[in-house]
Design a protein around this motif. Structure first.
Motif, PDB file in Angstrom:
ATOM      1  N   LEU A  25      61.611  76.325  91.474  1.00 41.61           N
ATOM      2  CA  LEU A  25      61.520  75.794  90.121  1.00 41.61           C
ATOM      3  C   LEU A  25      62.926  75.494  89.636  1.00 41.61           C
ATOM      4  CD1 LEU A  25      59.592  78.602  90.324  1.00 41.61           C
ATOM      5  CD2 LEU A  25      58.709  77.617  88.208  1.00 41.61           C
ATOM      6  N   GLY A  26      63.084  74.392  88.900  1.00 46.17           N
ATOM      7  CA  GLY A  26      64.440  74.092  88.486  1.00 46.17           C
ATOM      8  C   GLY A  26      64.563  73.017  87.430  1.00 46.17           C
ATOM      9  N   LEU A  27      65.812  72.811  87.055  1.00 51.91           N
ATOM     10  CA  LEU A  27      66.205  71.799  86.080  1.00 51.91           C
ATOM     11  C   LEU A  27      67.306  70.957  86.700  1.00 51.91           C
ATOM     12  CD1 LEU A  27      66.417  70.618  83.135  1.00 51.91           C
ATOM     13  CD2 LEU A  27      68.120  72.416  82.711  1.00 51.91           C
ATOM     14  N   ASN A  28      67.158  69.630  86.576  1.00 53.00           N
ATOM     15  CA  ASN A  28      68.159  68.716  87.111  1.00 53.00           C
ATOM     16  C   ASN A  28      68.760  67.900  85.969  1.00 53.00           C
ATOM     17  OD1 ASN A  28      69.158  67.528  89.869  1.00 53.00           O
ATOM     18  ND2 ASN A  28      68.830  65.773  88.542  1.00 53.00           N
ATOM     19  N   ILE A  29      70.096  67.825  85.925  1.00 51.25           N
ATOM     20  CA  ILE A  29      70.804  67.096  84.868  1.00 51.25           C
ATOM     21  C   ILE A  29      71.675  66.026  85.531  1.00 51.25           C
ATOM     22  CG2 ILE A  29      72.339  67.269  82.889  1.00 51.25           C
ATOM     23  CD1 ILE A  29      71.701  70.293  82.862  1.00 51.25           C
ATOM     24  N   ARG A  30      71.399  64.783  85.182  1.00 45.76           N
ATOM     25  CA  ARG A  30      72.159  63.651  85.725  1.00 45.76           C
ATOM     26  C   ARG A  30      72.951  62.991  84.594  1.00 45.76           C
ATOM     27  NH1 ARG A  30      70.962  61.031  90.444  1.00 45.76           N
ATOM     28  NH2 ARG A  30      68.892  61.999  90.412  1.00 45.76           N
ATOM     29  N   TYR A  31      74.191  62.593  84.905  1.00 42.63           N
ATOM     30  CA  TYR A  31      75.050  62.021  83.867  1.00 42.63           C
ATOM     31  C   TYR A  31      76.046  61.061  84.511  1.00 42.63           C
ATOM     32  CZ  TYR A  31      78.853  61.673  80.461  1.00 42.63           C
ATOM     33  OH  TYR A  31      79.823  61.203  79.618  1.00 42.63           O
TER      34      TYR A  31
ATOM     35  N   TYR B 248      70.380  62.851  81.514  1.00 47.46           N
ATOM     36  CA  TYR B 248      68.963  62.755  81.858  1.00 47.46           C
ATOM     37  C   TYR B 248      68.520  64.115  82.395  1.00 47.46           C
ATOM     38  CZ  TYR B 248      69.931  57.754  81.590  1.00 47.46           C
ATOM     39  OH  TYR B 248      70.317  56.508  81.154  1.00 47.46           O
ATOM     40  N   PHE B 249      67.527  64.708  81.763  1.00 44.83           N
ATOM     41  CA  PHE B 249      67.042  66.032  82.130  1.00 44.83           C
ATOM     42  C   PHE B 249      65.675  65.906  82.811  1.00 44.83           C
ATOM     43  CE2 PHE B 249      70.002  66.782  78.717  1.00 44.83           C
ATOM     44  CZ  PHE B 249      70.626  67.986  79.034  1.00 44.83           C
ATOM     45  N   ASP B 250      65.539  66.524  83.959  1.00 41.75           N
ATOM     46  CA  ASP B 250      64.259  66.586  84.673  1.00 41.75           C
ATOM     47  C   ASP B 250      63.956  68.043  84.992  1.00 41.75           C
ATOM     48  OD1 ASP B 250      64.477  63.826  84.693  1.00 41.75           O
ATOM     49  OD2 ASP B 250      65.223  63.747  86.750  1.00 41.75           O
ATOM     50  N   VAL B 251      62.697  68.457  84.846  1.00 44.99           N
ATOM     51  CA  VAL B 251      62.271  69.773  85.318  1.00 44.99           C
ATOM     52  C   VAL B 251      61.280  69.547  86.447  1.00 44.99           C
ATOM     53  CG1 VAL B 251      62.643  70.987  83.154  1.00 44.99           C
ATOM     54  CG2 VAL B 251      60.461  69.869  83.550  1.00 44.99           C
ATOM     55  N   PHE B 252      61.247  70.479  87.385  1.00 44.83           N
ATOM     56  CA  PHE B 252      60.428  70.273  88.569  1.00 44.83           C
ATOM     57  C   PHE B 252      59.930  71.599  89.119  1.00 44.83           C
ATOM     58  CE2 PHE B 252      64.756  70.875  89.996  1.00 44.83           C
ATOM     59  CZ  PHE B 252      64.625  71.736  91.068  1.00 44.83           C
ATOM     60  N   VAL B 253      58.867  71.523  89.892  1.00 45.12           N
ATOM     61  CA  VAL B 253      58.337  72.647  90.651  1.00 45.12           C
ATOM     62  C   VAL B 253      58.058  72.143  92.069  1.00 45.12           C
ATOM     63  CG1 VAL B 253      56.494  74.342  90.900  1.00 45.12           C
ATOM     64  CG2 VAL B 253      57.291  73.696  88.621  1.00 45.12           C
ATOM     65  N   ASN B 254      58.694  72.746  93.053  1.00 42.80           N
ATOM     66  CA  ASN B 254      58.436  72.424  94.450  1.00 42.80           C
ATOM     67  C   ASN B 254      57.685  73.581  95.103  1.00 42.80           C
ATOM     68  OD1 ASN B 254      59.950  70.152  94.006  1.00 42.80           O
ATOM     69  ND2 ASN B 254      61.792  70.930  95.010  1.00 42.80           N
ATOM     70  N   ALA B 255      56.751  73.264  95.970  1.00 50.25           N
ATOM     71  CA  ALA B 255      55.971  74.298  96.655  1.00 50.25           C
ATOM     72  C   ALA B 255      55.740  73.891  98.101  1.00 50.25           C
ATOM     73  CB  ALA B 255      54.633  74.530  95.949  1.00 50.25           C
ATOM     74  N   LYS B 256      55.580  74.906  98.952  1.00 50.99           N
ATOM     75  CA  LYS B 256      55.355  74.657 100.376  1.00 50.99           C
ATOM     76  C   LYS B 256      54.318  75.629 100.907  1.00 50.99           C
ATOM     77  CE  LYS B 256      57.855  74.348 104.783  1.00 50.99           C
ATOM     78  NZ  LYS B 256      59.184  74.444 105.421  1.00 50.99           N
ATOM     79  N   ILE B 257      53.262  75.086 101.500  1.00 44.01           N
ATOM     80  CA  ILE B 257      52.223  75.874 102.152  1.00 44.01           C
ATOM     81  C   ILE B 257      52.176  75.427 103.603  1.00 44.01           C
ATOM     82  CG2 ILE B 257      49.825  76.622 102.064  1.00 44.01           C
ATOM     83  CD1 ILE B 257      49.669  75.303  99.275  1.00 44.01           C
ATOM     84  N   LYS B 258      52.634  76.283 104.487  1.00 45.80           N
ATOM     85  CA  LYS B 258      52.727  75.896 105.891  1.00 45.80           C
ATOM     86  C   LYS B 258      53.503  74.585 106.001  1.00 45.80           C
ATOM     87  CE  LYS B 258      50.675  79.019 108.518  1.00 45.80           C
ATOM     88  NZ  LYS B 258      51.265  79.579 109.736  1.00 45.80           N
ATOM     89  N   ARG B 259      52.866  73.540 106.542  1.00 43.57           N
ATOM     90  CA  ARG B 259      53.567  72.274 106.729  1.00 43.57           C
ATOM     91  C   ARG B 259      53.291  71.273 105.619  1.00 43.57           C
ATOM     92  NH1 ARG B 259      52.147  72.686 112.692  1.00 43.57           N
ATOM     93  NH2 ARG B 259      53.896  73.845 113.552  1.00 43.57           N
ATOM     94  N   ALA B 260      52.672  71.709 104.564  1.00 47.21           N
ATOM     95  CA  ALA B 260      52.434  70.844 103.412  1.00 47.21           C
ATOM     96  C   ALA B 260      53.433  71.189 102.321  1.00 47.21           C
ATOM     97  CB  ALA B 260      51.004  71.003 102.908  1.00 47.21           C
ATOM     98  N   ARG B 261      54.127  70.174 101.810  1.00 48.07           N
ATOM     99  CA  ARG B 261      55.060  70.344 100.706  1.00 48.07           C
ATOM    100  C   ARG B 261      54.607  69.470  99.534  1.00 48.07           C
ATOM    101  NH1 ARG B 261      60.423  68.406 103.272  1.00 48.07           N
ATOM    102  NH2 ARG B 261      58.986  67.317 104.663  1.00 48.07           N
TER     103      ARG B 261
END
Length: 679
Positions: free
Chosen positions: A591-597, A626-639
């Protein structure tokens, strides 16, 4: 805004529910390490018996460690450089080619649109080229196709869904036969969206297929690749009144007036490439299956056998190679309202125009014959002290604009050298000279030194080139633009220093360009006859503190004349994230926050009828995070990922333009999935 937030958390809850269900159904009581890398290794290295017990053909048949990527054109003289396929979760959410962690491009506010890089980079082309570069990020040619080598059938499915019917789909499949004597693969990619504003649709399709054959002794090999690109891009010329957007008076973006209602750019680029290699010496006998010892001590008795047979060592006599390529590119610009006031500022604007139908085509046939001292056993672990190659390229060009047809041939001698002084010190050099039938010439020279000390890697390179002006600057005749120029060659010199250690990457560039070519504020090609210097320093640092981490990307760059070459001085991309493995190792989570400028600068404007960007002095852009929030997940070979982009648009001014008259998209949610399968 509330609707977006509710949708985001609903999808997030749905994903976690599916995750728990998948964990219960697929994992059972098997526990995994909390480290995501180790988890992947455990699942990839399971024995065939475990595969049968689990009866899950999608997860455990095959090994991702054996799936490798390589390019059609090898960077090394004697072998292909193989890289592992990406299985990581980190940075998975960066799906847009325009917006990567260490690179950024100015586009028209929508995926698949025309774009130009904001990070200084120059790629001189010695061979003849049209000079239309606005679609390069979404066009794959032979130098950019990803080829897969795998001992077992492998498939990778990728899909992203975003706002305004944004769909990105990629299907990759590869397999081999007869102990990898024959291998084949396909790769299809789609970018499609209707856009936020009227007449903003983009439809981008890329496809490549490859097939390769080699003899059992590796003495002869041949590989062919077919590639095809088709881009259908609606061109609206930007919105008519910026104030309607800046004041946010009209939430329905589709009814905001745009400059062009019926304009469209069509791009087709396809071709084929074939590489043949033949080693002049026959292959050495393979006695690897015979043990080194001549005695086998077994329980209670011993077995004696003969030692390995002796054979006279075979002296490698090198390799002959032939590369054949054929490509054809077509550009078509149409507009049923050719008298639109959008074109009024073009010099010599023809007021009697109704329908526009401007076409450009370029066909290229190239044959390159090479000799090298490569041996079929050469690889990255056993490098010769000296490896070299030299050859000759024969190129035929045929290009046309509407009914004007021209031909041009090229003779291109070229060569490469590689010195492996030690296992830690390597030197490389290459050069190509091009002589054309119109009595013009070009060249490019490159030199590189690599030094490795434990985990530290240092790379120093220098390049020098002199290239003819691209065709679009020299000879052009369309409905709105006509010119005939005789510009000087552009000359480039660049020093580059790169340092890499674990999670640290530093790159410094210093360059000089003579006779730089650009389009001025009147959309007319000009040549800057004063030497133009530039520099760039980029730094990446990844920091981990337990389950928390931060990635810092900073690029600072500058040019000697900002009125000619327009880029922001500062670009940064910062990522704050938390990562963990939960549900007894079944789910990797980030889980995270990305800031681009990027700092303020005069961004270039875009002219769709020319398919090019040009200088403007009316308005600055940038100085907006520019602010983005995201959630990445991985189950076996599925992302998979969920991403809420530009969440700050609800509490900051509506002035986040990326190009003149082209606003960036509003806050939106996107979802992505990659699934790797063996079948």
């Amino acid at each position: 805004m509330k609707h977006y937030i509710r949708t985001f958390f609903l999808l997030l809850y749905f994903t976690f529910s599916m995750t728990v269900f998948a964990q219960q159904k697929l994992i059972g009581n098997k526990s995994f390490s909390s480290n995501s890398t180790n988890t992947q290794a455990l699942s990839d290295n399971e024995s065939p018996n475990e595969n049968l017990i689990k009866n899950d053909s999608l997860l455990n048949i095959g090994n991702l460690l054996n799936v490798k990527l390589y390019s059609f054109y090898s960077q090394n003289i004697s072998y292909h450089q193989l890289t592992s396929i990406d299985t990581t979760l980190h940075d998975f959410e960066f799906y847009n080619p325009n917006k990567q962690p260490q690179s950024f491009s100015q586009d028209l506010g929508i995926t698949g649109s025309a774009n130009t890089p904001l990070i200084l980079q120059f790629k001189p082309q010695v061979s003849f080229n049209l000079g239309i570069k606005s679609y390069d990020l979404f066009i794959r040619d032979l130098s950019e196709v990803e080829l897969i080598e795998t001992p077992t059938p492998f498939t990778q499915l990728s899909y992203v869904q975003g706002a305004k019917k944004e769909n990105i789909l990629r299907v990759q499949h590869a397999q081999s036969f007869l102990d990898k004597q024959i291998k084949a693969g396909i790769d299809f990619k789609l970018f499609n969206t209707v856009g936020y504003y009227a007449n903003q649709n983009t439809d981008v399709k890329n496809f490549n297929g490859n097939i390769a054959y080699r003899t059992k002794d590796h003495r002869y090999s041949v590989e062919g690749v077919y590639f095809h690109n088709k881009l259908v891009l609606s061109e609206n010329g930007g919105i008519t009144y910026d104030s309607l957007y800046e004041q946010n008076n009209e939430p329905n973006r589709q009814i905001i007036s745009v400059n062009l209602a019926n304009a469209e750019n069509l791009v087709k680029y396809s071709g084929v490439g074939i590489i043949q290699n033949f080693y002049l010496s026959k292959a050495e006998p393979d006695f690897s299956a015979i043990p080194d010892t001549n005695v086998l001590n077994l329980e209670g008795y011993s077995v004696y056998h003969y030692k390995k047979p002796y054979f006279d060592p075979i002296t490698p006599h090198g390799r002959l190679s032939h590369t054949f390529t054929y490509s054809k590119e077509i550009y078509l610009y149409t507009d049923s309202d050719g008298a639109s006031t959008f074109y009024a500022n073009i010099p010599n604007f023809p007021e009697d125009v109704t329908n526009i139908f401007d076409s450009i085509s370029h066909r290229k046939i190239e044959n390159i014959f090479f000799y090298s001292n490569a041996a079929y056993k050469d690889n990255s672990e056993h490098l010769k002290f000296l490896t070299y190659s030299f050859g000759l390229g024969l190129v035929s060009n045929r290009y046309a604009q509407d009914t004007l047809l021209n031909t041009l041939s090229e003779l291109n001698p070229q060569g490469k050298l590689q010195f492996s002084l030690t296992n830690n010190i390597n030197l490389k050099g290459s050069g190509i000279y091009s002589y054309r039938s119109d009595n013009t010439a070009a060249y490019q020279l490159k030199g590189e030194a690599e030094l490795s000390v434990k985990k530290n890697k240092l790379n120093l390179s220098f390049s020098s080139a002199s290239t003819q002006a691209s065709w679009i600057y020299q000879h052009f005749y369309s409905t709105y633009f006509q010119w005939e120029n005789n510009f000087q060659n552009q000359k480039y010199q660049e020093f580059k220093l790169q340092y890499n250690r674990k999670s640290t990457l530093i790159i410094a560039k210093l360059g000089l360009i003579h006779d730089y070519l650009y389009f001025d504020t009147s959309i007319v090609p000009q040549q800057y006859n004063v030497p133009l210097s530039y520099f760039s320093v980029s730094a990446f640092q990844g920091i981990r503190l337990g389950d928390f981490g931060i990635d810092i990307n900073i690029i600072y760059q500058g040019v000697s004349d900002k009125n000619i070459l327009r880029v922001p001085n500062l670009y940064s991309n910062t990522k704050l994230y938390y990562t963990n493995t939960i549900f007894d190792g079944a789910l990797d989570l980030e889980l995270g926050l990305n800031i681009r400028y990027f700092s303020a600068y005069y961004a270039n404007a875009y002219m769709p009828a020319l398919r090019s960007f040009y200088i403007q002095n009316e308005q600055t852009f940038g100085n907006y995070p520019y602010f983005d929030v995201f959630v990445n997940a991985k189950i076996k070979r599925a992302r998979l990922f969920f991403k809420y982009e530009q969440l700050n648009t609800s509490f900051m001014p509506q002035n986040y333009f990326i190009s003149p008259h082209y606003p960036n998209p509003d806050a939106s949610i996107s979802f992505g999935l990659i699934w790797q399968l063996f079948n």
